[in-house]
Design an enzyme around this catalytic site. Sequence first.
Site, PDB file in Angstrom:
ATOM      1  N   CYS A 115      13.667   0.362 -17.009  1.00 61.98           N
ATOM      2  CA  CYS A 115      14.206  -0.938 -17.837  1.00 61.98           C
ATOM      3  C   CYS A 115      15.533  -1.431 -17.312  1.00 61.98           C
ATOM      4  O   CYS A 115      15.779  -2.506 -17.920  1.00 61.98           O
ATOM      5  CB  CYS A 115      13.910   0.131 -19.754  1.00 61.98           C
ATOM      6  SG  CYS A 115      12.208   0.271 -19.845  1.00 61.98           S
ATOM      7  N   GLY A 404      13.324   4.624 -19.499  1.00 61.71           N
ATOM      8  CA  GLY A 404      12.235   5.700 -20.145  1.00 61.71           C
ATOM      9  C   GLY A 404      12.640   7.234 -18.599  1.00 61.71           C
ATOM     10  O   GLY A 404      13.283   7.248 -18.454  1.00 61.71           O
TER      11      GLY A 404
END
Length: 439
Positions: A115, A404
């Site tokens: 991300c 993540g």
Amino acid sequence: MNQMLYLPSTCAAGDSAAYHRKAAFGDDVVIVAAYRTAICKAKRGGFKDTLADDLLAPVLKALIEKTKLNPSEIGDIVVGTVLAPGSIRATECRMAAFYAGIPETVPIRTVNRQCSSGLQAVADVAVAIKAGLYDIGIGAGLECMTQDAIGRVPKVNPRVDSFAQARDCLLPMGITSENVAQRYGVTRQEQDLASIESHRRAAAATASGKFKDEIIPVHTKIVDPKTGKEKPVTISVDDGIRPNTSMADLAKLKPAFKKDGATTAGNASQVSDGAGAVLLMKRSLAMQKGLPILGVFRSFAAVGVDPAVMGIGPAVAIPAAVRSAGLELDDIDLFEINEAFASQYVYCCKKLELAHEKVNVNGGAIALGHPLGATGARCVASLLNEMKRRGKDCRFGVVSMCIGSGMGAAAVFERGDCVDELCNARMVEKNTLLSKDAQ
């Protein structure tokens, strides 16, 4: 001798004297332009029929056209992207560069830190410029979640069962959101309220035209799924914002990942398509070219956290990046913290004790969407344009997100027109820098 001196070496950061501008002023890495596409809902939004290379090309082209830069001067282009197979997306990015009028002599590569990939791309370019590898570069981000879905590891190594944290790397992101809410006591009501505020602020920013300075219109097509007929369209507005979102509406939504959970489709980031791009160069070169300086890259930090609560990443990364910039948290005037999930966003703001009016002032990913690889570049464009609007009352800003598998990233930027070494000098009440004879 007069004891009241103004010393350019003791620049104040807000009311603090923690920040010291370095002497190598012309070697600052600056941002001269930052643009993004609108962010659209995957599979049903404005970019559902737009290919990845056609999404990236317009923002690359905008950087060149709006700055009148000779594209052959670009030393490298780094594109943050997450879901597509690396070799395929790298080829698409190279194609997009050609569509944008960038010559074959300019290299391009992709980077994947999940991300934070778009922010990592900006940081990679900044570091390369600082190291003297080249003087001009582009940090960009791209994600087509219509085409590329979030998947699981296709073949899991059985060793993972012997390593709890390795096993937690495989947790669905929604479960990590529930873990954050449970471990740190973030309620469903707090999450839904954060969602309402995200939509309210994003709607207000859109209505007032705030995003016009950062969004590049994309000329593309929409295909009717029933007839196959193509319709030419120009997409220039984020299409995931729901201005009328209410607590009553959100309360009707069932938990998305856990039967008794609190994370729903209404208080989590949207699955989206989008792209962004940031043009960086040495300050001395920007001044030589007469380009307005939108921002100054001050620091970057990536940190690791427990994968089971990966959303807490910004709470660790932000202090690290702020310290690296020689600042204190109170010196930061504006924050863009990615709203992957309301649970982790609420937790990070509470943990860092951030003032509500400083964070995501124009909404975040819950309202706008989260095209994974593009989010970092989008946040840089949103942050710097808002800092420019606010002027002298907004000197330092931070972009941050969780990552993540258990990480966080953050970067510190300074508003671009804080360029005079003397303009932030503070008055020294007592002079202890001179010799006794001089005093």
